[in-house]
Design a protein around this motif. Structure first.
Motif, PDB file in Angstrom:
ATOM      1  N   THR A   1       9.779   9.386  11.923  1.00  0.00           N
ATOM      2  CA  THR A   1      10.866   8.704  12.627  1.00  0.00           C
ATOM      3  C   THR A   1      11.855   8.153  11.610  1.00  0.00           C
ATOM      4  N   PRO A   2      13.089   8.656  11.588  1.00  0.00           N
ATOM      5  CA  PRO A   2      14.090   8.112  10.655  1.00  0.00           C
ATOM      6  C   PRO A   2      14.500   6.701  11.102  1.00  0.00           C
ATOM      7  N   ILE A   3      14.340   5.746  10.223  1.00  0.00           N
ATOM      8  CA  ILE A   3      14.684   4.364  10.540  1.00  0.00           C
ATOM      9  C   ILE A   3      15.363   3.722   9.343  1.00  0.00           C
ATOM     10  N   ASN A   4      16.001   2.592   9.592  1.00  0.00           N
ATOM     11  CA  ASN A   4      16.510   1.768   8.511  1.00  0.00           C
ATOM     12  C   ASN A   4      15.390   0.799   8.153  1.00  0.00           C
ATOM     13  N   ASP A   5      14.498   1.249   7.302  1.00  0.00           N
ATOM     14  CA  ASP A   5      13.259   0.528   7.017  1.00  0.00           C
ATOM     15  C   ASP A   5      13.536  -0.665   6.105  1.00  0.00           C
ATOM     16  N   THR A   6      13.338  -1.871   6.672  1.00  0.00           N
ATOM     17  CA  THR A   6      13.475  -3.087   5.864  1.00  0.00           C
ATOM     18  C   THR A   6      12.164  -3.836   5.749  1.00  0.00           C
ATOM     19  N   THR A   7      11.076  -3.222   6.279  1.00  0.00           N
ATOM     20  CA  THR A   7       9.762  -3.871   6.260  1.00  0.00           C
ATOM     21  C   THR A   7       8.990  -3.416   5.029  1.00  0.00           C
ATOM     22  N   PRO A   8       8.501  -4.343   4.212  1.00  0.00           N
ATOM     23  CA  PRO A   8       7.756  -3.934   3.013  1.00  0.00           C
ATOM     24  C   PRO A   8       6.387  -3.372   3.376  1.00  0.00           C
ATOM     25  N   PRO A   9       5.773  -2.624   2.473  1.00  0.00           N
ATOM     26  CA  PRO A   9       4.411  -2.124   2.712  1.00  0.00           C
ATOM     27  C   PRO A   9       3.411  -3.282   2.788  1.00  0.00           C
ATOM     28  N   ALA A  10       2.212  -2.966   3.283  1.00  0.00           N
ATOM     29  CA  ALA A  10       1.128  -3.945   3.267  1.00  0.00           C
ATOM     30  C   ALA A  10       0.726  -4.226   1.822  1.00  0.00           C
ATOM     31  N   THR A  11       0.115  -5.396   1.611  1.00  0.00           N
ATOM     32  CA  THR A  11      -0.280  -5.785   0.257  1.00  0.00           C
ATOM     33  C   THR A  11      -1.482  -4.971  -0.205  1.00  0.00           C
ATOM     34  N   PRO A  12      -1.425  -4.338  -1.383  1.00  0.00           N
ATOM     35  CA  PRO A  12      -2.585  -3.594  -1.894  1.00  0.00           C
ATOM     36  C   PRO A  12      -3.789  -4.525  -2.105  1.00  0.00           C
ATOM     37  N   VAL A  13      -4.974  -4.014  -1.784  1.00  0.00           N
ATOM     38  CA  VAL A  13      -6.219  -4.742  -2.018  1.00  0.00           C
ATOM     39  C   VAL A  13      -6.815  -4.208  -3.313  1.00  0.00           C
ATOM     40  N   VAL A  14      -6.844  -5.049  -4.347  1.00  0.00           N
ATOM     41  CA  VAL A  14      -7.260  -4.613  -5.681  1.00  0.00           C
ATOM     42  C   VAL A  14      -8.762  -4.811  -5.842  1.00  0.00           C
ATOM     43  N   LYS A  15      -9.424  -3.798  -6.404  1.00  0.00           N
ATOM     44  CA  LYS A  15     -10.858  -3.870  -6.698  1.00  0.00           C
ATOM     45  C   LYS A  15     -11.102  -3.432  -8.130  1.00  0.00           C
ATOM     46  N   VAL A  16     -12.080  -4.076  -8.755  1.00  0.00           N
ATOM     47  CA  VAL A  16     -12.460  -3.714 -10.115  1.00  0.00           C
ATOM     48  C   VAL A  16     -13.379  -2.498 -10.056  1.00  0.00           C
ATOM     49  N   THR A  17     -13.101  -1.481 -10.871  1.00  0.00           N
ATOM     50  CA  THR A  17     -13.934  -0.274 -10.895  1.00  0.00           C
ATOM     51  C   THR A  17     -14.697  -0.111 -12.204  1.00  0.00           C
ATOM     52  N   ALA A  18     -14.300  -0.805 -13.270  1.00  0.00           N
ATOM     53  CA  ALA A  18     -15.028  -0.730 -14.538  1.00  0.00           C
ATOM     54  C   ALA A  18     -14.661  -1.948 -15.384  1.00  0.00           C
ATOM     55  N   LEU A  19     -15.651  -2.421 -16.168  1.00  0.00           N
ATOM     56  CA  LEU A  19     -15.451  -3.555 -17.067  1.00  0.00           C
ATOM     57  C   LEU A  19     -16.147  -3.282 -18.378  1.00  0.00           C
ATOM     58  N   ALA A  20     -15.555  -3.760 -19.456  1.00  0.00           N
ATOM     59  CA  ALA A  20     -16.199  -3.747 -20.763  1.00  0.00           C
ATOM     60  C   ALA A  20     -15.601  -4.902 -21.555  1.00  0.00           C
ATOM     61  N   ALA A  21     -16.175  -5.185 -22.702  1.00  0.00           N
ATOM     62  CA  ALA A  21     -15.632  -6.260 -23.532  1.00  0.00           C
ATOM     63  C   ALA A  21     -14.224  -5.882 -23.975  1.00  0.00           C
ATOM     64  N   GLY A  22     -13.204  -6.592 -23.457  1.00  0.00           N
ATOM     65  CA  GLY A  22     -11.836  -6.321 -23.841  1.00  0.00           C
ATOM     66  C   GLY A  22     -11.111  -5.311 -22.987  1.00  0.00           C
ATOM     67  N   SER A  23     -11.690  -4.834 -21.899  1.00  0.00           N
ATOM     68  CA  SER A  23     -10.986  -3.870 -21.037  1.00  0.00           C
ATOM     69  C   SER A  23     -11.344  -4.113 -19.570  1.00  0.00           C
ATOM     70  N   ILE A  24     -10.368  -3.807 -18.714  1.00  0.00           N
ATOM     71  CA  ILE A  24     -10.529  -3.947 -17.260  1.00  0.00           C
ATOM     72  C   ILE A  24      -9.905  -2.712 -16.611  1.00  0.00           C
ATOM     73  N   THR A  25     -10.627  -2.098 -15.689  1.00  0.00           N
ATOM     74  CA  THR A  25     -10.082  -0.996 -14.893  1.00  0.00           C
ATOM     75  C   THR A  25     -10.115  -1.395 -13.429  1.00  0.00           C
ATOM     76  N   VAL A  26      -8.992  -1.211 -12.747  1.00  0.00           N
ATOM     77  CA  VAL A  26      -8.909  -1.561 -11.331  1.00  0.00           C
ATOM     78  C   VAL A  26      -8.421  -0.345 -10.544  1.00  0.00           C
ATOM     79  N   GLY A  27      -8.657  -0.381  -9.236  1.00  0.00           N
ATOM     80  CA  GLY A  27      -8.169   0.647  -8.327  1.00  0.00           C
ATOM     81  C   GLY A  27      -7.829   0.015  -6.991  1.00  0.00           C
ATOM     82  N   TRP A  28      -7.151   0.776  -6.116  1.00  0.00           N
ATOM     83  CA  TRP A  28      -6.762   0.241  -4.812  1.00  0.00           C
ATOM     84  C   TRP A  28      -6.495   1.403  -3.865  1.00  0.00           C
ATOM     85  N   GLU A  29      -6.658   1.151  -2.568  1.00  0.00           N
ATOM     86  CA  GLU A  29      -6.346   2.145  -1.545  1.00  0.00           C
ATOM     87  C   GLU A  29      -4.845   2.110  -1.255  1.00  0.00           C
ATOM     88  N   GLN A  30      -4.326   3.210  -0.722  1.00  0.00           N
ATOM     89  CA  GLN A  30      -2.908   3.248  -0.369  1.00  0.00           C
ATOM     90  C   GLN A  30      -2.659   2.335   0.817  1.00  0.00           C
TER      91      GLN A  30
END
Length: 856
Positions: free
Chosen positions: A290-319
């Motif tokens: 549907t072509p619209i004049n879209d002024t509504t922002p997307p939903a807020t991403p939900v961030v999850k940690v997928t890997a950790l190590a000393a000095g590093s962080i990896t995160v991921g999120w769903e669309q």
């Protein structure tokens, strides 16, 4: 082309050796003979035959190995014979031929030919006197030589043959001209034959265009793109674009399309298909936008940690959700944006302070530049292998006949955060709920069963707590819809019930071919146990253990000697075999040859010869209409075991598969078994559909080589009668699988050895992988397994599985009919009644060019 056959030795039999032919290639023969041809070996199809003084035959066949020569027999001894042989690859199809006698023009045409065809012409000529003739081939044909034979019996004479080939023909072939010129006036005619062969035509459409998606939008326009299709034949030549069902212009080669002049707020359905060089079109990929004049922002991403190590962080999120589509993500570390937007949904931060506390953030940007709020996650940059705290105070909330609801106090995690809770039915994790949930309902349970339940907690890195257990007993079903199991012991000889014993851990299986079994435990420490009762319950060949579901008789068999006793626990384990096993212990006398009997009457005859009325009371038979007469001559050694003989009869061509089906004797009001036939030509249809996910909880697939264990070949003889050949494989019988057969009818074979070779080839073809599936069903009151027929065809649907992912058009990854070969039941496990249905794909892909047309 092989070197043509030409001989100086008169004979009534001529063998032409042309060397080994590639598997699946086509052999084309031109056979030219002065004498009449009475036979050609090898099962060739004759396309054309024109009789002249020197006649011509054009024949062909597909070779499946072993072809290296052909023998031609003629009515009179002659050396005036020639044979030409061509070997064609990728020539499965015959597209047409023509022949004739001509003193002038010959004519041949064929159309709708796929690329890669081959056209051949052969000519046979008889000349008296001086020969000045020669071949004149149509444009595109290549001359392949002459074969001569001259003689003089008062006049000079000559016979010769010649051939030509036009390779890589496509579309059409057509010619009209004189093929042999310069013939003397005494021999005005020549015989000719022409044909064309080639690959199977391309009728397979391309794959559906994948991942049709929006790439740009304004209030009055939309732009889309899609992934490329593939085609196994001529290749993808373009894509058709459709708007609201109407085609939008001509096919295009590019994979993007912009639609302008749209109305804001009005949905538009866009479809795309692929077309190949032969005009085969795929199904359409579809998307509604549907072509619209879209002024509504997307939903807020939900961030999850997928890997950790000393000095590093990896995160991921769903669309996250958006009215249009997400085009990028902004990445933040401690509120500072990290470079340009990215399109992927994962990010790794390195070079951090080991053990430092960091806040990672992600926002989403849509097509019109609207940005979401920033979703954040605060975490320490250190390895995390610690599980959350245990779920607290796990307790029952509600219990019904088919459901149990539990609740618990929340868990906590010291770093990455809680990801959720796992819920267990027995040893199986049946669900995982989010961190905000502290209540869950187990459904589709069986009334009156005690279940082992549990809950655990898991963090975002997959660290799990121990399970916190809980037992719950569903309410009894007072309606009678789900009756309890009852196990009754009977005396084999008197057909009367015995004093029963308590049994536990019962499991049984109904299977084709009389391979059913039952196992159970007798707790000898039970206060109801006495030596006399156990002895009566375990007499070899005398005690029958029958299973009832309420008033319904559902299974059972003959108790065999218990040999497994555990003195520490006081458990005596016994096993029960299929009721027909009793017949394999009773010997049958030889009564002489029997011929022309019907397969379904043979078992009745065998049972009648047992002589013991106690035997006959337990087992009855039912005939199958339309069974095929089976001619047999019995020898004394055929009757060592009646059970084996029953199996042999069932396995014969025109026979049937069978199983001992629980039945009831209404006249005497007592249980019995019916030796039920499953007609292979018209198997029953099951009321069941197996669907994963759905009524199937889990499934296991195994690839069993050579599931077809017995292959029969039959040849009807021209002088009357039949020849039967059999190839047996025993490896699967040892593994406990029922005997499964395939029968083939062959035509055009000329000897018992040829029948043996063809049957062996069919057996070799059946050694390929066969799929056997075990489907464990979801527990519940709707699992009425006793209403299903063994041997029945059952639809099987699998989707959303890594082995059988959903197809691009949304259809299931696996959707076909299979055959039920066994049903295994465990009435009372910690997950309730467990029912496992074993199915098999019993069809074998056999080359359709087999004489007789393949499997029956």
């Amino acid at each position: 082309m092989a070197t043509p056959y030409n001989t100086q030795s008169p004979s009534t039999s001529h063998t032409y050796s042309f060397g080994s032919v590639g598997y699946g290639n086509r052999i084309v023969l031109f056979v030219n003979s002065y004498s009449g041809v009475t036979g050609i070996s090898g099962g060739y199809d004759e396309h054309e035959w024109t009789r002249h003084t020197f006649g011509i035959r054009m024949l062909s066949k597909i070779s499946y190995g072993g072809d290296s020569s052909v023998t031609v027999t003629v009515s009179d001894s002659t050396d005036r014979i020639s044979i030409w042989m061509y070997e064609l690859s990728d020539a499965d199809e015959f597209y047409g031929s023509s022949t004739g006698l001509s003193s002038g023009s010959a004519f041949f045409s064929a159309s709708d030919l796929p690329a890669g065809c081959v056209s051949l012409i052969g000519c046979a000529v008889y000349v008296q006197g001086s020969d000045n003739s020669s071949a004149s081939w149509p444009s595109g044909y290549t001359h392949r030589g002459y074969v001569y034979r001259d003689w003089n019996d008062g006049a000079v004479r000559r016979v010769y043959s010649t051939t030509a080939v036009d390779e890589f023909v496509s579309g059409s072939v057509s010619w009209s001209q004189t093929l042999i010129t310069g013939l003397p006036s005494g021999t005005p005619n020549y015989a000719w034959a022409a044909g064309v062969w080639g690959p199977t035509p391309d009728t397979e459409p391309p794959t559906i265009p994948g991942n049709l998606r929006l790439t740009a939008m304004t209030p009055t326009s939309l732009a889309v793109t899609w992934d490329a299709s593939s085609d196994s034949g001529t290749g993808v030549s373009g894509y058709g674009i459709y708007r609201n069902g109407a085609k939008d212009g001509s096919d295009q080669s590019g994979r993007t399309k912009t639609f302008s002049g749209l109305t804001p707020g009005v949905p538009v359905t866009i479809e795309v298909d692929a077309v190949d060089g032969k005009g085969n079109r795929s199904e359409k990929a579809s998307i509604t936008l549907t072509p619209i004049n879209d002024t509504t922002p997307p939903a807020t991403p939900v961030v999850k940690v997928t890997a950790l190590a000393a000095g590093s962080i990896t995160v991921g999120w769903e669309q996250p959700y958006d009215q249009t589509t997400i085009v990028g993500y902004g990445i933040y570390l401690n509120s500072q944006k990290q470079g340009a937007d990215q399109t992927t949904r994962t990010r790794t931060f390195t070079g951090l302070t080991a053990g430092g506390l960091y806040t990672v953030g992600v926002d989403a940007k849509d097509l019109l530049g609207n940005r979401s709020a920033i979703g954040t996650k605060t975490v320490r940059a250190q390895a995390d292998t610690s599980a959350p705290s245990l779920p607290g105070a796990v307790r029952l909330v509600a219990v019904t006949q088919t459901a149990v609801t539990i609740t618990w106090d929340p868990s906590t995690d010291d770093n990455v955060g809680l990801d959720g809770y796992g819920l267990y039915l027995g040893a199986t994790r049946v669900a995982q709920v989010g961190p905000a949930s502290q209540v869950f309902t187990f459904t589709q349970l069986t009334p009156g069963i005690t279940y082992s339940l549990a809950v655990d907690a898991v963090d975002e890195l997959g660290n799990r707590t121990a399970k916190v257990p809980l037992t719950a007993t569903t309410l009894e079903d007072s309606s009678g819809a789900t009756p309890p199991y009852e196990y009754v012991l009977y005396d084999w000889a008197t057909h009367r019930p015995l004093d029963s014993l308590p049994l536990q851990n019962v499991g049984f299986e109904l299977a084709l071919g009389g391979a059913g079994t039952l196992t159970a435990e007798i707790p000898l420490y039970d206060e109801d146990y006495t030596v006399g009762r156990v002895e009566a319950a375990t007499r070899s060949e005398r005690t029958m253990l029958l299973i009832y579901r309420g008033e319904r008789f559902v299974g059972g068999g003959r108790v065999v000697d218990p040999t497994d006793y555990d003195s520490e626990t006081g458990i005596l384990r016994l096993s029960v075999e299929d009721v027909t096993g009793i017949y394999s212990r009773r010997f049958i006398p030889f009564t002489g040859p029997r011929a022309g009997t019907l397969a379904h009457t043979e078992i009745d005859w065998i049972l009648n010869l047992t002589g013991a009325e106690a035997d006959k009371r337990w087992l009855v038979t039912s005939g199958v209409l339309g069974t095929t007469p089976v001619d047999r001559e019995y020898r004394e050694e055929d009757f060592s075991r009646a059970g084996d003989q029953i199996g042999d009869i069932a396995a014969a061509p025109g026979g049937f598969e069978w199983w001992a089906k629980p039945a009831w004797d209404p006249e005497n009001d007592r249980p019995r078994f019916e030796l039920s036939r499953v007609n292979r030509d018209d198997p029953p249809s099951s009321i069941l559909t197996l669907e994963y996910p759905g009524n199937v909880k889990r499934f296991r697939r195994s690839t069993r080589p050579g599931l077809a264990t017995v292959v029969y070949g039959k040849l009807a003889l021209s002088e009357g009668g039949v020849l039967i050949e059999k190839v047996v494989r025993d490896d699967l019988h040892a593994a406990g699988w029922p005997k499964l057969e395939q029968a083939y009818t062959f035509e055009g074979l000329t000897s018992p050895q040829a029948l043996k070779d063809e049957t062996q080839r069919a057996a070799d073809a059946s050694k390929g992988a066969r799929m056997v599936f075990e489907f464990e069903l979801v527990p519940g009151t709707n699992v009425r397994w006793w209403e299903w027929e063994l041997g029945a065809n059952v639809p099987v649907i699998i989707q959303h599985d890594h082995l059988y992912p959903e197809r691009p058009d949304g259809s299931p990854g696996l959707d076909r009919e299979m055959k039920i070969i066994s049903i295994r039941v465990e009435p009372n496990t910690d997950e309730g009644e467990r029912v496992t249905v074993t199915t098999a794909e019993l069809t074998t892909t056999v080359d359709e060019s087999l004489p007789g047309g393949g499997a029956s």
